[in-house]
Design a protein around this motif. Structure first.
Motif, PDB file in Angstrom:
ATOM      1  N   LEU A   1      -6.727  20.813   8.456  1.00 55.95           N
ATOM      2  CA  LEU A   1      -5.867  21.984   8.525  1.00 55.95           C
ATOM      3  C   LEU A   1      -4.524  21.633   9.158  1.00 55.95           C
ATOM      4  CD1 LEU A   1      -5.842  25.066   8.020  1.00 55.95           C
ATOM      5  CD2 LEU A   1      -6.557  25.331  10.390  1.00 55.95           C
ATOM      6  N   LEU A   2      -4.549  20.803  10.196  1.00 50.63           N
ATOM      7  CA  LEU A   2      -3.320  20.401  10.871  1.00 50.63           C
ATOM      8  C   LEU A   2      -2.614  19.246  10.163  1.00 50.63           C
ATOM      9  CD1 LEU A   2      -4.492  20.569  14.570  1.00 50.63           C
ATOM     10  CD2 LEU A   2      -3.121  22.231  13.314  1.00 50.63           C
ATOM     11  N   ASN A   3      -3.288  18.620   9.209  1.00 49.80           N
ATOM     12  CA  ASN A   3      -2.741  17.501   8.430  1.00 49.80           C
ATOM     13  C   ASN A   3      -2.265  16.380   9.357  1.00 49.80           C
ATOM     14  OD1 ASN A   3      -2.073  16.041   6.211  1.00 49.80           O
ATOM     15  ND2 ASN A   3      -0.175  17.154   5.783  1.00 49.80           N
ATOM     16  N   LEU A   4      -3.179  15.859  10.174  1.00 50.10           N
ATOM     17  CA  LEU A   4      -2.855  14.806  11.125  1.00 50.10           C
ATOM     18  C   LEU A   4      -3.084  13.410  10.570  1.00 50.10           C
ATOM     19  CD1 LEU A   4      -4.398  16.292  14.366  1.00 50.10           C
ATOM     20  CD2 LEU A   4      -2.007  16.241  13.704  1.00 50.10           C
ATOM     21  N   ARG A   5      -3.383  13.286   9.316  1.00 46.65           N
ATOM     22  CA  ARG A   5      -3.699  11.973   8.747  1.00 46.65           C
ATOM     23  C   ARG A   5      -2.412  11.278   8.300  1.00 46.65           C
ATOM     24  NH1 ARG A   5      -7.591  10.338   3.783  1.00 46.65           N
ATOM     25  NH2 ARG A   5      -7.875   8.217   4.490  1.00 46.65           N
ATOM     26  N   ARG A   6      -1.620  10.842   9.253  1.00 47.41           N
ATOM     27  CA  ARG A   6      -0.380  10.147   8.953  1.00 47.41           C
ATOM     28  C   ARG A   6      -0.540   8.642   9.064  1.00 47.41           C
ATOM     29  NH1 ARG A   6       3.295  13.155  13.046  1.00 47.41           N
ATOM     30  NH2 ARG A   6       1.474  14.390  13.473  1.00 47.41           N
ATOM     31  N   ASP A   7      -1.301   8.194  10.034  1.00 40.21           N
ATOM     32  CA  ASP A   7      -1.422   6.772  10.306  1.00 40.21           C
ATOM     33  C   ASP A   7      -2.442   6.129   9.375  1.00 40.21           C
ATOM     34  OD1 ASP A   7       0.356   7.050  12.385  1.00 40.21           O
ATOM     35  OD2 ASP A   7      -1.240   7.549  13.803  1.00 40.21           O
ATOM     36  N   GLU A   8      -2.051   5.028   8.802  1.00 39.02           N
ATOM     37  CA  GLU A   8      -2.936   4.255   7.933  1.00 39.02           C
ATOM     38  C   GLU A   8      -3.041   2.847   8.501  1.00 39.02           C
ATOM     39  OE1 GLU A   8      -4.596   5.148   5.178  1.00 39.02           O
ATOM     40  OE2 GLU A   8      -3.899   7.213   5.295  1.00 39.02           O
ATOM     41  N   PHE A   9      -4.169   2.200   8.265  1.00 45.13           N
ATOM     42  CA  PHE A   9      -4.303   0.808   8.663  1.00 45.13           C
ATOM     43  C   PHE A   9      -3.495  -0.062   7.710  1.00 45.13           C
ATOM     44  CE2 PHE A   9      -8.545   2.225  10.311  1.00 45.13           C
ATOM     45  CZ  PHE A   9      -8.206   2.059  11.646  1.00 45.13           C
ATOM     46  N   PRO A  10      -2.833  -1.078   8.222  1.00 47.14           N
ATOM     47  CA  PRO A  10      -2.150  -1.996   7.310  1.00 47.14           C
ATOM     48  C   PRO A  10      -3.162  -2.770   6.471  1.00 47.14           C
ATOM     49  CG  PRO A  10      -1.898  -2.711   9.595  1.00 47.14           C
ATOM     50  CD  PRO A  10      -2.620  -1.405   9.606  1.00 47.14           C
ATOM     51  N   ARG A  11      -2.749  -3.238   5.308  1.00 49.96           N
ATOM     52  CA  ARG A  11      -3.653  -3.917   4.379  1.00 49.96           C
ATOM     53  C   ARG A  11      -4.328  -5.147   4.967  1.00 49.96           C
ATOM     54  NH1 ARG A  11      -5.759  -0.731   0.856  1.00 49.96           N
ATOM     55  NH2 ARG A  11      -4.196   0.610  -0.043  1.00 49.96           N
ATOM     56  N   PRO A  12      -3.642  -6.066   5.644  1.00 49.95           N
ATOM     57  CA  PRO A  12      -4.351  -7.245   6.173  1.00 49.95           C
ATOM     58  C   PRO A  12      -5.421  -6.884   7.196  1.00 49.95           C
ATOM     59  CG  PRO A  12      -1.983  -7.635   6.178  1.00 49.95           C
ATOM     60  CD  PRO A  12      -2.195  -6.188   5.822  1.00 49.95           C
ATOM     61  N   ARG A  13      -5.175  -5.867   7.971  1.00 47.93           N
ATOM     62  CA  ARG A  13      -6.165  -5.463   8.975  1.00 47.93           C
ATOM     63  C   ARG A  13      -7.401  -4.873   8.298  1.00 47.93           C
ATOM     64  NH1 ARG A  13      -5.232  -1.648  14.255  1.00 47.93           N
ATOM     65  NH2 ARG A  13      -7.324  -1.887  15.057  1.00 47.93           N
ATOM     66  N   GLN A  14      -7.196  -4.161   7.211  1.00 47.84           N
ATOM     67  CA  GLN A  14      -8.336  -3.603   6.485  1.00 47.84           C
ATOM     68  C   GLN A  14      -9.217  -4.714   5.937  1.00 47.84           C
ATOM     69  OE1 GLN A  14      -7.023  -0.958   3.424  1.00 47.84           O
ATOM     70  NE2 GLN A  14      -7.381   0.852   4.657  1.00 47.84           N
TER      71      GLN A  14
ATOM     72  N   LEU B   1      -9.562  -7.791   7.018  1.00 47.45           N
ATOM     73  CA  LEU B   1     -10.243  -8.464   8.122  1.00 47.45           C
ATOM     74  C   LEU B   1     -11.388  -7.603   8.665  1.00 47.45           C
ATOM     75  CD1 LEU B   1     -10.300 -10.872  10.063  1.00 47.45           C
ATOM     76  CD2 LEU B   1      -8.728  -9.600  11.531  1.00 47.45           C
ATOM     77  N   THR B   2     -11.156  -6.325   8.787  1.00 45.61           N
ATOM     78  CA  THR B   2     -12.190  -5.421   9.284  1.00 45.61           C
ATOM     79  C   THR B   2     -13.362  -5.338   8.313  1.00 45.61           C
ATOM     80  OG1 THR B   2     -10.483  -4.131  10.392  1.00 45.61           O
ATOM     81  CG2 THR B   2     -12.619  -3.085  10.123  1.00 45.61           C
ATOM     82  N   LYS B   3     -13.075  -5.260   7.030  1.00 43.01           N
ATOM     83  CA  LYS B   3     -14.146  -5.199   6.033  1.00 43.01           C
ATOM     84  C   LYS B   3     -14.954  -6.492   6.009  1.00 43.01           C
ATOM     85  CE  LYS B   3     -12.016  -1.857   2.939  1.00 43.01           C
ATOM     86  NZ  LYS B   3     -11.441  -1.624   1.610  1.00 43.01           N
ATOM     87  N   ALA B   4     -14.281  -7.621   6.117  1.00 38.91           N
ATOM     88  CA  ALA B   4     -14.988  -8.899   6.122  1.00 38.91           C
ATOM     89  C   ALA B   4     -15.864  -9.034   7.366  1.00 38.91           C
ATOM     90  CB  ALA B   4     -13.986 -10.052   6.057  1.00 38.91           C
ATOM     91  N   ALA B   5     -15.333  -8.640   8.514  1.00 36.18           N
ATOM     92  CA  ALA B   5     -16.123  -8.700   9.752  1.00 36.18           C
ATOM     93  C   ALA B   5     -17.315  -7.752   9.675  1.00 36.18           C
ATOM     94  CB  ALA B   5     -15.246  -8.368  10.948  1.00 36.18           C
ATOM     95  N   GLY B   6     -17.112  -6.577   9.108  1.00 39.03           N
ATOM     96  CA  GLY B   6     -18.206  -5.624   8.956  1.00 39.03           C
ATOM     97  C   GLY B   6     -19.287  -6.119   8.013  1.00 39.03           C
ATOM     98  N   ALA B   7     -18.882  -6.760   6.941  1.00 40.62           N
ATOM     99  CA  ALA B   7     -19.859  -7.302   5.983  1.00 40.62           C
ATOM    100  C   ALA B   7     -20.677  -8.418   6.613  1.00 40.62           C
ATOM    101  CB  ALA B   7     -19.146  -7.796   4.729  1.00 40.62           C
ATOM    102  N   ILE B   8     -20.016  -9.306   7.347  1.00 39.28           N
ATOM    103  CA  ILE B   8     -20.739 -10.395   8.022  1.00 39.28           C
ATOM    104  C   ILE B   8     -21.700  -9.832   9.063  1.00 39.28           C
ATOM    105  CG2 ILE B   8     -20.433 -12.363   9.569  1.00 39.28           C
ATOM    106  CD1 ILE B   8     -17.821 -12.951   8.024  1.00 39.28           C
ATOM    107  N   LEU B   9     -21.242  -8.857   9.818  1.00 33.45           N
ATOM    108  CA  LEU B   9     -22.098  -8.233  10.831  1.00 33.45           C
ATOM    109  C   LEU B   9     -23.291  -7.524  10.186  1.00 33.45           C
ATOM    110  CD1 LEU B   9     -22.380  -7.580  13.868  1.00 33.45           C
ATOM    111  CD2 LEU B   9     -21.138  -5.468  13.393  1.00 33.45           C
TER     112      LEU B   9
END
Length: 109
Positions: free
Chosen positions: A54-67, A69-77
């Motif tokens: 309702l407040l439309n607070l979804r402004r910040d996005e993760f940068p592509r390289p961080r995504q 790295l996070t996905k790879a770390a999550g898959a390994i974990l």
């Protein structure tokens, strides 16, 4: 956790509440676990997400390289946790021979 994306923060809150419900299940408090999922993981997080959208607070996005790295770390974990879980299950399950011998000894007694 320090998440700038509020939707991701709400989803991590859902995961936390579900894991707390799993703790209640291991303590054999099934009613409390069900209430935990229905009330907290269900209703409160839905209200929180409604306010966020309702407040439309979804402004910040993760940068592509961080995504990536996070996905790879999550898959390994996830693979590591799944392997450890399968090892624990394999050790905990009785063998077929042991089950047959137990049945025969019980029949004799």
């Amino acid at each position: 956790l320090n998440l700038r994306n509020t939707v991701a923060a709400a989803l991590s809150l859902v995961v936390t509440m579900i894991s707390l419900a799993v703790v209640y299940v291991t303590l054999e408090a099934h009613l409390v676990a069900a209430l935990q999922i229905m009330v907290y993981a269900g209703a409160i997080v839905v209200v929180f997400l409604f306010v966020v959208m309702l407040l439309n607070l979804r402004r910040d996005e993760f940068p592509r390289p961080r995504q990536r790295l996070t996905k790879a770390a999550g898959a390994i974990l996830a693979v590591g946790i799944a392997a450890a879980f399968l090892q624990l299950v394999a050790k905990a399950l009785p063998t077929v021979r042991g089950a047959i011998i137990r049945i025969r000894l019980e029949d004799l007694a």
